[in-house]
Design a protein around this motif. Structure first.
Motif, PDB file in Angstrom:
ATOM      1  N   LYS A  74     -11.750-150.891 -41.359  1.00 63.06           N
ATOM      2  CA  LYS A  74     -10.390-150.386 -41.147  1.00 63.06           C
ATOM      3  C   LYS A  74     -10.520-148.953 -40.645  1.00 63.06           C
ATOM      4  CE  LYS A  74      -7.881-152.840 -44.777  1.00 63.06           C
ATOM      5  NZ  LYS A  74      -6.799-152.657 -45.729  1.00 63.06           N
ATOM      6  N   PHE A  75      -9.471-148.457 -40.013  1.00 66.45           N
ATOM      7  CA  PHE A  75      -9.451-147.030 -39.732  1.00 66.45           C
ATOM      8  C   PHE A  75      -9.241-146.314 -41.063  1.00 66.45           C
ATOM      9  CE2 PHE A  75      -8.189-148.000 -35.227  1.00 66.45           C
ATOM     10  CZ  PHE A  75      -9.283-147.388 -34.646  1.00 66.45           C
ATOM     11  N   ARG A  76      -9.930-145.204 -41.253  1.00 69.05           N
ATOM     12  CA  ARG A  76      -9.789-144.442 -42.490  1.00 69.05           C
ATOM     13  C   ARG A  76      -8.414-143.791 -42.524  1.00 69.05           C
ATOM     14  NH1 ARG A  76     -10.435-139.291 -43.706  1.00 69.05           N
ATOM     15  NH2 ARG A  76     -11.421-138.837 -41.703  1.00 69.05           N
ATOM     16  N   THR A  77      -7.688-144.045 -43.611  1.00 67.09           N
ATOM     17  CA  THR A  77      -6.341-143.498 -43.767  1.00 67.09           C
ATOM     18  C   THR A  77      -6.240-142.548 -44.954  1.00 67.09           C
ATOM     19  OG1 THR A  77      -5.653-145.388 -45.118  1.00 67.09           O
ATOM     20  CG2 THR A  77      -5.271-145.539 -42.731  1.00 67.09           C
ATOM     21  N   ILE A 103       0.173-146.441 -55.285  1.00 59.19           N
ATOM     22  CA  ILE A 103       0.979-145.271 -55.623  1.00 59.19           C
ATOM     23  C   ILE A 103       1.907-144.993 -54.445  1.00 59.19           C
ATOM     24  CG2 ILE A 103       0.992-142.818 -56.174  1.00 59.19           C
ATOM     25  CD1 ILE A 103      -1.875-143.089 -57.144  1.00 59.19           C
ATOM     26  N   LYS A 104       3.198-144.957 -54.720  1.00 57.73           N
ATOM     27  CA  LYS A 104       4.139-144.558 -53.669  1.00 57.73           C
ATOM     28  C   LYS A 104       3.842-143.097 -53.349  1.00 57.73           C
ATOM     29  CE  LYS A 104       9.104-144.139 -52.807  1.00 57.73           C
ATOM     30  NZ  LYS A 104       9.332-144.905 -51.618  1.00 57.73           N
ATOM     31  N   ASP A 105       3.751-142.771 -52.091  1.00 60.41           N
ATOM     32  CA  ASP A 105       3.423-141.416 -51.640  1.00 60.41           C
ATOM     33  C   ASP A 105       2.078-140.942 -52.204  1.00 60.41           C
ATOM     34  OD1 ASP A 105       5.846-141.241 -50.206  1.00 60.41           O
ATOM     35  OD2 ASP A 105       6.901-140.642 -52.039  1.00 60.41           O
ATOM     36  N   ASP A 106       1.068-141.788 -52.091  1.00 54.72           N
ATOM     37  CA  ASP A 106      -0.282-141.503 -52.574  1.00 54.72           C
ATOM     38  C   ASP A 106      -0.780-140.205 -51.935  1.00 54.72           C
ATOM     39  OD1 ASP A 106      -3.068-141.507 -53.120  1.00 54.72           O
ATOM     40  OD2 ASP A 106      -3.073-143.702 -53.225  1.00 54.72           O
ATOM     41  N   PRO A 107      -1.132-139.207 -52.747  1.00 52.46           N
ATOM     42  CA  PRO A 107      -1.558-137.914 -52.199  1.00 52.46           C
ATOM     43  C   PRO A 107      -2.899-137.977 -51.464  1.00 52.46           C
ATOM     44  CG  PRO A 107      -1.869-137.946 -54.573  1.00 52.46           C
ATOM     45  CD  PRO A 107      -1.142-139.213 -54.208  1.00 52.46           C
ATOM     46  N   ARG A 108      -3.636-139.053 -51.596  1.00 52.71           N
ATOM     47  CA  ARG A 108      -4.936-139.184 -50.937  1.00 52.71           C
ATOM     48  C   ARG A 108      -4.796-139.619 -49.474  1.00 52.71           C
ATOM     49  NH1 ARG A 108      -7.607-143.584 -54.360  1.00 52.71           N
ATOM     50  NH2 ARG A 108      -5.544-144.424 -53.967  1.00 52.71           N
ATOM     51  N   ILE A 109      -3.626-140.104 -49.095  1.00 51.25           N
ATOM     52  CA  ILE A 109      -3.416-140.581 -47.725  1.00 51.25           C
ATOM     53  C   ILE A 109      -3.223-139.396 -46.788  1.00 51.25           C
ATOM     54  CG2 ILE A 109      -1.936-141.965 -46.211  1.00 51.25           C
ATOM     55  CD1 ILE A 109      -1.271-143.710 -48.637  1.00 51.25           C
ATOM     56  N   THR A 110      -3.911-139.434 -45.662  1.00 47.43           N
ATOM     57  CA  THR A 110      -3.821-138.354 -44.671  1.00 47.43           C
ATOM     58  C   THR A 110      -2.527-138.482 -43.871  1.00 47.43           C
ATOM     59  OG1 THR A 110      -4.965-139.637 -42.982  1.00 47.43           O
ATOM     60  CG2 THR A 110      -6.343-138.280 -44.447  1.00 47.43           C
ATOM     61  N   ARG A 111      -2.203-137.433 -43.107  1.00 53.12           N
ATOM     62  CA  ARG A 111      -0.986-137.476 -42.271  1.00 53.12           C
ATOM     63  C   ARG A 111      -1.036-138.630 -41.281  1.00 53.12           C
ATOM     64  NH1 ARG A 111      -2.072-131.600 -41.633  1.00 53.12           N
ATOM     65  NH2 ARG A 111      -3.238-132.407 -39.895  1.00 53.12           N
ATOM     66  N   ILE A 112      -2.136-138.742 -40.540  1.00 59.20           N
ATOM     67  CA  ILE A 112      -2.253-139.834 -39.572  1.00 59.20           C
ATOM     68  C   ILE A 112      -2.367-141.175 -40.302  1.00 59.20           C
ATOM     69  CG2 ILE A 112      -4.761-139.663 -39.309  1.00 59.20           C
ATOM     70  CD1 ILE A 112      -2.273-140.572 -36.536  1.00 59.20           C
ATOM     71  N   LEU A 121      -1.706-150.224 -37.739  1.00 62.43           N
ATOM     72  CA  LEU A 121      -2.759-149.944 -36.764  1.00 62.43           C
ATOM     73  C   LEU A 121      -4.109-149.713 -37.440  1.00 62.43           C
ATOM     74  CD1 LEU A 121      -0.824-147.666 -34.240  1.00 62.43           C
ATOM     75  CD2 LEU A 121      -1.573-150.034 -33.900  1.00 62.43           C
ATOM     76  N   ASP A 122      -4.088-149.385 -38.730  1.00 62.34           N
ATOM     77  CA  ASP A 122      -5.348-149.194 -39.452  1.00 62.34           C
ATOM     78  C   ASP A 122      -6.133-150.498 -39.565  1.00 62.34           C
ATOM     79  OD1 ASP A 122      -3.276-150.082 -41.267  1.00 62.34           O
ATOM     80  OD2 ASP A 122      -4.584-149.587 -42.942  1.00 62.34           O
ATOM     81  N   GLU A 123      -5.475-151.618 -39.346  1.00 63.46           N
ATOM     82  CA  GLU A 123      -6.104-152.936 -39.462  1.00 63.46           C
ATOM     83  C   GLU A 123      -6.822-153.370 -38.174  1.00 63.46           C
ATOM     84  OE1 GLU A 123      -5.812-154.622 -42.389  1.00 63.46           O
ATOM     85  OE2 GLU A 123      -4.269-153.396 -43.346  1.00 63.46           O
ATOM     86  N   LEU A 124      -6.593-152.702 -37.063  1.00 60.75           N
ATOM     87  CA  LEU A 124      -7.172-153.137 -35.780  1.00 60.75           C
ATOM     88  C   LEU A 124      -8.693-153.303 -35.791  1.00 60.75           C
ATOM     89  CD1 LEU A 124      -4.994-151.298 -33.105  1.00 60.75           C
ATOM     90  CD2 LEU A 124      -5.103-153.752 -33.568  1.00 60.75           C
ATOM     91  N   PRO A 125      -9.454-152.455 -36.488  1.00 61.79           N
ATOM     92  CA  PRO A 125     -10.908-152.665 -36.499  1.00 61.79           C
ATOM     93  C   PRO A 125     -11.342-153.997 -37.114  1.00 61.79           C
ATOM     94  CG  PRO A 125     -10.416-150.405 -37.067  1.00 61.79           C
ATOM     95  CD  PRO A 125      -9.106-151.141 -37.056  1.00 61.79           C
ATOM     96  N   GLN A 126     -10.446-154.677 -37.805  1.00 64.14           N
ATOM     97  CA  GLN A 126     -10.787-155.991 -38.353  1.00 64.14           C
ATOM     98  C   GLN A 126     -11.050-157.014 -37.254  1.00 64.14           C
ATOM     99  OE1 GLN A 126      -7.957-157.147 -41.401  1.00 64.14           O
ATOM    100  NE2 GLN A 126      -8.058-155.104 -42.259  1.00 64.14           N
TER     101      GLN A 126
END
Length: 168
Positions: A74-77, A103-112, A121-126
């Motif tokens: 996956k693309f790293r999110t 977690i809703k609004d997980d603080p580990r998720i990046t802006r992109i 779109l994070d699934e495209l590498p599959q």
């Protein structure tokens, strides 16, 4: 793999001919789609690199057909050390029984990462997993190994067919 080999308990739901046709259709679809979206993949990779440090792709062990382990792409999110931060955020988990960690609004998720997840779109590498024969375009979503601890015997039927990018 706590419950043993799945493929001995549940027969393959597809005949050899059907499995062959499914594989051919996966390749015939995934290869051209991957070629067509490759400029988009490059742009996403650049965005990820500009947004946060770390690799572009996230790889995670999942359970596939017959209970076989494989690395899903996956693309790293999330931030690079997201797994290390998971324990500290356990109290925010929306699922109290441990089956899932969300977690809703997980603080580990990046802006992109938020955009990539919202648009899937994070699934495209599959598509690479599909070309490698580890997944199919359509099939049950591959689960994490710990999730099988919560399975009832009937749940293991999902491993009789190739796991899919889109779900059933």
């Amino acid at each position: 793999w706590a419950r043993g080999a799945v493929d001995t308990e549940y027969p393959e739901p597809l005949s050899d001919a059907e499995r062959f046709l499914k594989r051919i259709s996966d390749i015939a679809t995934a290869a051209p789609v991957l070629a067509i979206v490759s400029p988009l993949l490059a742009v996403i990779a650049i965005w990820i690199k500009l947004d946060s440090r770390g690799p572009v792709l996230f790889k995670q062990v999942r359970i596939g057909v017959g209970g076989q382990r494989f690395k899903i792409f996956k693309f790293r999110t999330m931030v690079v050390d997201a797994e290390a931060k998971k324990a500290a955020l356990q109290h925010l988990n929306e699922y109290g029984d441990g089956r899932m960690f969300k977690i809703k609004d997980d603080p580990r998720i990046t802006r992109i990462g938020r955009i990539l997840r919202r648009t899937s779109l994070d699934e495209l590498p599959q598509l690479l997993n599909v070309l490698r024969g580890e997944m199919s375009l359509v099939g049950p979503r591959p689960c994490l190994e710990y999730e099988t601890e919560f399975f009832e015997p009937d749940h293991f039927k999902r491993f009789g067919a190739p796991q899919g990018s889109t779900g059933l």
